[in-house]
Design a protein around this motif. Structure first.
Motif, short mmCIF file in Angstrom:
data_model
loop_
_atom_site.label_atom_id
_atom_site.label_comp_id
_atom_site.label_asym_id
_atom_site.label_seq_id
_atom_site.Cartn_x
_atom_site.Cartn_y
_atom_site.Cartn_z
N SER A 208 -54.85 47.14 -62.81
CA SER A 208 -55.54 46.08 -62.08
C SER A 208 -55.57 46.42 -60.59
N PHE A 209 -56.66 46.04 -59.96
CA PHE A 209 -56.84 46.25 -58.52
C PHE A 209 -57.86 45.24 -58.02
N ALA A 210 -58.06 45.21 -56.73
CA ALA A 210 -59.05 44.32 -56.11
C ALA A 210 -59.93 45.14 -55.19
N LEU A 211 -61.15 44.68 -55.01
CA LEU A 211 -62.10 45.31 -54.09
C LEU A 211 -62.29 44.40 -52.89
N TYR B 283 -62.81 39.29 -50.97
CA TYR B 283 -62.56 39.99 -52.22
C TYR B 283 -63.70 39.75 -53.21
N LEU B 284 -64.03 40.78 -53.98
CA LEU B 284 -65.03 40.65 -55.02
C LEU B 284 -64.45 39.80 -56.15
N ASN C 276 -69.36 37.09 -56.73
CA ASN C 276 -69.50 36.83 -55.30
C ASN C 276 -68.27 37.32 -54.56
N LEU C 277 -68.24 37.06 -53.28
CA LEU C 277 -67.12 37.43 -52.42
C LEU C 277 -66.43 36.17 -51.94
#
Length: 315
Positions: A148-151, A162-163, A183-184
C-alpha cells in the motif's frame, strides 16, 4: 367630434447632446462599474488574471526522480502515463479551476479537486506525484507489488493533496461515466491507499512481494474498493487546459478476465543519461519512433513520433 390625428414634425425636437431618461443614475453606475473593475485589476482578482496565475503555478516544470536500480522507491516523484486503446498517451493530472484557489494562508489550491488525463506529457506540478508511505516504510525504500502507498501532489501550491477514491453512490460518482469517482483530497486516510499489481493476471501471483520496476505497465488498484484506476477515452471533459479524458476507478476486463489497456499505467521516471523521460528515450533507441513529414506538405522538415505513445518531437 372626430379625432384628429396629429402629424409628427419633420424636424428633431431635441439635439443629440440632450440627456434624457435617468442619465444621472446611469452615469454614476458606469463610473462605479469602472472603478470596481480598476480595483479588481489592481488586486489581480479578474477572471483572466486568476486563470493566468493558476496556469503559471500549476504548469511550472518539475524534475522527476531518477532510478539507479530500475525500481520504484518511496519518495520518488513520478508521472502516471496511460497508453490506452488508441495508442496515444494520456497523463494523469490535476483538474483545478479558479474556484479551487485560495489566498489564506498562502496562494494555492484547496481540496477536494478533480483529476483528468491530458495529452501533454511534460512533467510539471500538475502531472507529478510523490509515492508516499502509509505503513511507516522509510523514504527511499523499494516499493513492492501489493504494498500500500499513497500518491501525493508535489508543490506547496497544490497543498499536498492525496489521490482519493470511495465507493460509488448515486450522489457521489464520476461526472460523465457515473462510475467510481477519483479526486484529490487534503486528508491522508484509507481512501487514499493504492497498490500496484502486475498487468498480466497469469504472472501476478509470481510477482507478489517483488520490487516494482519503473517505466513498465502496472495496474493501480484502490485498496478499499479493489477497483483499478482507469482512463475513460470516450468521455471528454472541457477544461481550462483543453479537452481531456475523465479518470475513474473501475476495472475493465476483456474476455480473458484481464484488465484492458485503459487500466494499464506506467510510472515514469527521468532519464539519468539524457533529458526527458526514460521511457520515451528507450523507445527511440529501440526504433519504435518513426520519422514522419509535417502536416503541411510545403514544409520539408520532419518530426519524430513514437508509435507507442504518439509523443512528437521536432528534428
Amino acid at each position: 367630434m372626430a379625432n384628429k390625428m396629429t402629424s409628427m414634425p419633420d424636424f428633431k425636437t431635441y439635439r443629440t447632446n440632450v440627456k434624457i431618461g435617468n442619465w444621472n443614475e446611469e452615469q454614476h453606475l458606469e463610473e462605479h462599474v469602472r472603478s470596481k473593475y480598476m480595483r479588481r485589476r489592481e488586486k489581480g482578482e479578474l477572471t483572466a488574471q486568476r486563470v493566468d496565475f493558476l496556469k503559471h503555478n500549476i504548469l511550472s516544470p518539475v524534475e522527476l526522480s531518477v532510478t539507479t536500480d530500475g525500481a520504484l522507491h518511496f519518495g520518488d516523484v513520478v508521472m502516471l502515463l496511460n497508453v490506452g486503446d488508441t495508442g496515444e498517451c494520456s497523463v494523469l493530472g490535476i483538474n483545478a479551476y479558479i474556484d479551487h484557489m485560495t489566498k489564506i494562508p498562502s496562494p494555492g489550491i484547496k481540496g477536494p479537486c478533480g483529476v483528468s488525463a491530458g495529452r501533454s506529457i511534460q512533467p510539471c506540478v500538475r502531472t507529478a506525484f510523490i509515492i508516499t508511505s502509509v505503513d511507516g516504510t522509510p523514504e527511499g525504500a523499494t516499493l513492492h507489488y501489493e504494498q500500500s502507498f499513497a500518491l501525493k501532489t508535489t508543490s506547496d501550491f497544490t497543498g499536498g493533496m492525496y489521490l482519493t477514491s470511495d465507493v460509488q453512490t448515486f450522489r457521489k460518482c464520476a461526472l460523465r461515466s457515473r462510475l467510481q469517482e477519483v479526486n484529490l483530497d487534503e486528508r491522508e486516510c484509507f481512501l487514499s491507499w493504492w497498490k500496484l499489481v502486475h498487468f498480466d493476471p497469469q504472472e501476478r501471483l509470481e510477482h507478489e512481494g517483488l520490487p516494482v520496476p519503473a517505466n513498465v505497465n502496472v495496474v493501480v488498484l484502490h485498496c478499499k474498493t479493489n477497483q483499478a484506476l482507469a482512463v475513460m477515452e470516450h468521455f471528454v471533459l472541457g477544461t481550462i487546459y483543453g479537452n481531456e479524458y475523465e479518470v475513474t476507478a473501475h476495472t475493465f476486463l476483456d474476455t480473458h478476465r484481464a484488465e484492458k489497456s485503459n487500466n494499464h499505467w506506467i510510472l515514469c521516471t527521468a532519464d539519468p543519461d539524457a533529458e526527458g523521460l526514460l521511457l520515451l528515450n528507450r523507445l527511440k533507441s529501440e526504433g519504435n519512433c518513426v520519422s514522419l513529414p509535417r502536416e503541411n506538405p510545403e514544409d520539408p522538415t520532419e518530426y519524430i513520433r513514437c508509435s507507442v505513445c504518439n509523443y512528437r518531437e521536432d528534428r
